[in-house]
Design a protein around this motif. Structure first.
Motif, PDB file in Angstrom:
ATOM      1  N   ARG A 160       0.782  -1.087   0.040  1.00  8.26           N
ATOM      2  CA  ARG A 160      -0.196  -0.032   0.085  1.00  8.26           C
ATOM      3  C   ARG A 160       0.863   1.126  -0.078  1.00  8.26           C
ATOM      4  NH1 ARG A 160      -4.412   0.644   4.619  1.00  8.26           N
ATOM      5  NH2 ARG A 160      -5.290  -0.863   3.362  1.00  8.26           N
ATOM      6  N   VAL A 161       2.045   1.239   0.851  1.00  7.85           N
ATOM      7  CA  VAL A 161       2.829   2.437   1.038  1.00  7.85           C
ATOM      8  C   VAL A 161       3.603   2.721  -0.334  1.00  7.85           C
ATOM      9  CG1 VAL A 161       4.921   3.393   2.053  1.00  7.85           C
ATOM     10  CG2 VAL A 161       3.084   2.094   3.445  1.00  7.85           C
ATOM     11  N   ASP A 162       4.000   1.498  -0.834  1.00 10.21           N
ATOM     12  CA  ASP A 162       4.836   1.613  -2.214  1.00 10.21           C
ATOM     13  C   ASP A 162       3.865   2.123  -3.473  1.00 10.21           C
ATOM     14  OD1 ASP A 162       7.212   0.802  -1.116  1.00 10.21           O
ATOM     15  OD2 ASP A 162       7.055  -1.408  -1.678  1.00 10.21           O
ATOM     16  N   ASP A 163       2.753   1.556  -3.430  1.00  8.01           N
ATOM     17  CA  ASP A 163       1.601   2.234  -4.449  1.00  8.01           C
ATOM     18  C   ASP A 163       1.587   3.504  -4.413  1.00  8.01           C
ATOM     19  OD1 ASP A 163       1.752  -0.465  -5.440  1.00  8.01           O
ATOM     20  OD2 ASP A 163      -0.055  -1.044  -4.656  1.00  8.01           O
ATOM     21  N   ILE A 164       1.323   4.067  -3.031  1.00  5.48           N
ATOM     22  CA  ILE A 164       1.309   5.676  -2.980  1.00  5.48           C
ATOM     23  C   ILE A 164       2.457   6.375  -3.688  1.00  5.48           C
ATOM     24  CG2 ILE A 164       1.005   7.510  -1.613  1.00  5.48           C
ATOM     25  CD1 ILE A 164      -0.270   5.666   0.410  1.00  5.48           C
ATOM     26  N   GLY A 165       3.594   5.982  -3.357  1.00  7.07           N
ATOM     27  CA  GLY A 165       4.742   6.409  -3.933  1.00  7.07           C
ATOM     28  C   GLY A 165       4.930   6.349  -5.551  1.00  7.07           C
ATOM     29  N   ASP A 166       4.499   5.255  -5.983  1.00  6.91           N
ATOM     30  CA  ASP A 166       4.464   5.025  -7.499  1.00  6.91           C
ATOM     31  C   ASP A 166       3.374   5.402  -8.236  1.00  6.91           C
ATOM     32  OD1 ASP A 166       7.044   3.865  -6.810  1.00  6.91           O
ATOM     33  OD2 ASP A 166       6.161   1.500  -6.769  1.00  6.91           O
ATOM     34  N   GLY A 167       2.448   6.032  -7.760  1.00  5.23           N
ATOM     35  CA  GLY A 167       1.294   6.131  -8.216  1.00  5.23           C
ATOM     36  C   GLY A 167       1.399   7.495  -9.026  1.00  5.23           C
ATOM     37  N   SER A 168       0.158   7.759  -9.631  1.00  2.66           N
ATOM     38  CA  SER A 168       0.157   9.251 -10.419  1.00  2.66           C
ATOM     39  C   SER A 168      -0.347  10.627  -9.658  1.00  2.66           C
ATOM     40  CB  SER A 168      -0.777   8.797 -11.590  1.00  2.66           C
ATOM     41  OG  SER A 168      -1.961   8.487 -11.276  1.00  2.66           O
ATOM     42  N   LEU A 169      -0.525  10.505  -8.408  1.00  4.84           N
ATOM     43  CA  LEU A 169      -0.923  11.511  -7.874  1.00  4.84           C
ATOM     44  C   LEU A 169       0.124  12.720  -7.819  1.00  4.84           C
ATOM     45  CD1 LEU A 169      -2.728  10.069  -4.804  1.00  4.84           C
ATOM     46  CD2 LEU A 169      -3.768  10.710  -6.918  1.00  4.84           C
ATOM     47  N   ASP A 170      -0.289  13.915  -7.336  1.00  5.29           N
ATOM     48  CA  ASP A 170       0.819  14.899  -7.189  1.00  5.29           C
ATOM     49  C   ASP A 170       1.499  14.618  -5.900  1.00  5.29           C
ATOM     50  OD1 ASP A 170      -0.557  17.067  -5.152  1.00  5.29           O
ATOM     51  OD2 ASP A 170      -2.270  16.294  -6.477  1.00  5.29           O
ATOM     52  N   PRO A 171       2.551  15.121  -5.862  1.00  4.45           N
ATOM     53  CA  PRO A 171       3.159  15.134  -4.621  1.00  4.45           C
ATOM     54  C   PRO A 171       2.430  15.436  -3.231  1.00  4.45           C
ATOM     55  CG  PRO A 171       4.670  16.136  -6.296  1.00  4.45           C
ATOM     56  CD  PRO A 171       3.321  15.949  -6.797  1.00  4.45           C
TER      57      PRO A 171
ATOM     58  N   ALA B 280      -0.765  15.166  -2.607  1.00 10.05           N
ATOM     59  CA  ALA B 280      -1.744  14.298  -2.379  1.00 10.05           C
ATOM     60  C   ALA B 280      -1.018  12.767  -1.971  1.00 10.05           C
ATOM     61  CB  ALA B 280      -2.509  13.875  -3.573  1.00 10.05           C
ATOM     62  N   LYS B 281       0.091  12.786  -2.424  1.00  6.79           N
ATOM     63  CA  LYS B 281       1.005  11.431  -2.166  1.00  6.79           C
ATOM     64  C   LYS B 281       1.376  11.478  -0.609  1.00  6.79           C
ATOM     65  CE  LYS B 281       2.602   9.911  -6.363  1.00  6.79           C
ATOM     66  NZ  LYS B 281       4.065   9.620  -7.441  1.00  6.79           N
ATOM     67  N   ARG B 282       1.650  12.863  -0.097  1.00  6.37           N
ATOM     68  CA  ARG B 282       2.338  13.057   1.262  1.00  6.37           C
ATOM     69  C   ARG B 282       1.071  12.854   2.072  1.00  6.37           C
ATOM     70  NH1 ARG B 282       5.717  16.893  -1.338  1.00  6.37           N
ATOM     71  NH2 ARG B 282       4.128  18.747  -0.909  1.00  6.37           N
ATOM     72  N   ARG B 283      -0.183  13.310   1.748  1.00  8.29           N
ATOM     73  CA  ARG B 283      -1.318  13.188   2.540  1.00  8.29           C
ATOM     74  C   ARG B 283      -1.777  11.637   2.613  1.00  8.29           C
ATOM     75  NH1 ARG B 283      -2.422  17.729  -0.260  1.00  8.29           N
ATOM     76  NH2 ARG B 283      -3.876  16.653  -1.945  1.00  8.29           N
ATOM     77  N   ARG B 284      -1.484  10.875   1.587  1.00 12.20           N
ATOM     78  CA  ARG B 284      -1.769   9.463   1.522  1.00 12.20           C
ATOM     79  C   ARG B 284      -1.051   8.895   2.580  1.00 12.20           C
ATOM     80  NH1 ARG B 284      -4.693   7.301  -2.826  1.00 12.20           N
ATOM     81  NH2 ARG B 284      -6.531   8.926  -3.379  1.00 12.20           N
ATOM     82  N   LEU B 285       0.188   8.927   2.469  1.00 15.95           N
ATOM     83  CA  LEU B 285       1.325   8.466   3.322  1.00 15.95           C
ATOM     84  C   LEU B 285       1.081   8.738   4.895  1.00 15.95           C
ATOM     85  CD1 LEU B 285       4.513   9.011   1.009  1.00 15.95           C
ATOM     86  CD2 LEU B 285       3.419   6.693   1.561  1.00 15.95           C
ATOM     87  N   GLU B 286       0.620  10.013   5.096  1.00 14.78           N
ATOM     88  CA  GLU B 286       0.418  10.154   6.483  1.00 14.78           C
ATOM     89  C   GLU B 286      -0.764   9.438   6.936  1.00 14.78           C
ATOM     90  OE1 GLU B 286       2.426  11.566   8.430  1.00 14.78           O
ATOM     91  OE2 GLU B 286       3.758  11.889   6.911  1.00 14.78           O
ATOM     92  N   ALA B 287      -1.764   9.257   6.039  1.00  8.57           N
ATOM     93  CA  ALA B 287      -2.812   8.522   6.526  1.00  8.57           C
ATOM     94  C   ALA B 287      -2.540   6.965   6.735  1.00  8.57           C
ATOM     95  CB  ALA B 287      -4.030   8.675   5.188  1.00  8.57           C
ATOM     96  N   ALA B 288      -1.650   6.541   5.854  1.00  9.93           N
ATOM     97  CA  ALA B 288      -1.023   5.166   6.303  1.00  9.93           C
ATOM     98  C   ALA B 288      -0.235   5.271   7.541  1.00  9.93           C
ATOM     99  CB  ALA B 288      -0.117   4.666   5.056  1.00  9.93           C
ATOM    100  N   ARG B 289       0.282   6.279   7.857  1.00  9.47           N
ATOM    101  CA  ARG B 289       0.903   6.203   9.074  1.00  9.47           C
ATOM    102  C   ARG B 289      -0.153   6.424  10.372  1.00  9.47           C
ATOM    103  NH1 ARG B 289       6.476   7.900   9.541  1.00  9.47           N
ATOM    104  NH2 ARG B 289       6.387   9.232   7.872  1.00  9.47           N
TER     105      ARG B 289
END
Length: 312
Positions: free
Chosen positions: A53-64, A66-75
């Protein structure tokens, strides 16, 4: 630690989801963990599903952003797991499975925080000047997973030098990650990423990057690849010291996963240009041989002889 009590149906269903994710997206990893008993295999699949899940956020097509927000949600999910705040009927099966695994095994969950930190490095477009710089990244995204896996495997009672087991697990993770970096040079370049140390690229005339099926003009690309292969082999040799400390099935799992990557490294060394032409992989029959070799304990015995250690 409770590794014997059967999980209730909602938790078994959550593990089933994680095992499906693992089987579908991580063939090499799945090949190794199938050698484990059920409880350990499930826990490893939960670790993989969260990591995926974490890797897919980093590799996805979202802007940086949005990726940071998704990663904080994973945290935030990880924090809930840590606090024991994930119910069996939670709507997030990965959180349910990971929470159960953390109750059953001594998982150093801060390793998943490190993984998130490593993916944030990707989101920020970080590059690495030296091997010491790259090592920090590799420790976050792979060494930490090695230490988490050790929490599932454990060490055998009376294993010599067991206090160093987390260090060896970490080093083996670095070896796997450096092999991944070599295998994925072309794909990473297409995604605007560069992982190999800048000083190594400059030394071998490869600072221009890897955007085509041929190396930059005038580059010593085979020299660069063999330089990194030697580094990865040294890491494997050090990390393999972990094997004699593990029980037979856990050792077989590690030996299978590491053995697959070592054979990938052999293929890359024989034909460095292959990594620019496509994805280097092993046929199923060769993976099966590596698994049988791991189950036989041959790799563990070899590692024990090399380090002067034997199984207790």
């Amino acid at each position: 630690m409770d590794t014997t009590t059967e999980a209730p149906p909602p938790v078994r269903a959550a593990y089933g989801y994680c095992e499906t994710v693992t089987a579908g997206q991580a063939r090499n990893f799945a090949y190794g963990i199938r050698l484990l008993p059920t409880g350990k295999r499930r826990a490893m699949s939960a670790l993989y599903a969260f990591s995926r899940r974490v890797d897919d956020i980093g590799d996805g097509s979202l802007d940086p952003g949005a990726k940071r927000r998704r990663l904080e949600a994973a945290r935030d999910v990880l924090d809930r797991v840590r606090r024991g705040a994930v119910a069996e009927d939670d709507t997030d099966p990965v959180a349910v499975a990971l929470a159960d695994a953390a109750r059953r095994f001594p998982l150093p969950l801060e390793g998943l925080d490190e993984l998130i930190d490593g993916v944030l490095m990707d989101v920020r477009g970080r590059t690495y000047e030296t091997w010491d710089d790259l090592r920090v990244y590799c420790r976050c995204v792979a060494g930490a997973i090695g230490r988490l896996s050790l929490g599932v495997f454990g060490t055998t009672p009376g294993a010599r030098d067991a206090a160093r087991a987390p260090e060896y697990a970490d080093t083996l993770g670095l070896a796997l990650q450096l092999t991944n970096i070599l295998r994925d040079l072309r794909e990473d370049a297409a995604n605007g990423r560069s992982y190999l140390p800048a000083e190594d690229l400059a030394k071998f005339g490869c600072s221009g990057g890897f955007h085509t099926a041929t190396p930059p003009p005038g580059a010593d690309f085979p020299g660069l690849v063999r330089h990194e292969v030697r580094r990865a082999r040294a890491l494997f040799a050090e990390g393999y010291r972990l094997l004699p400390m593990l029980d037979r099935r856990s050792g077989a799992c590690v030996a299978a996963m590491a053995g697959i990557y070592r054979r990938l490294l052999d293929r890359i060394e024989r034909d460095p240009g292959a990594v620019l032409r496509g994805r280097v992989s092993l046929p199923g029959r060769e993976k099966a041989y590596v698994a049988v070799r791991g189950l036989s304990g041959l790799d563990a015995r070899t590692a024990a002889r090399r380090t002067g250690r034997t199984r207790p």
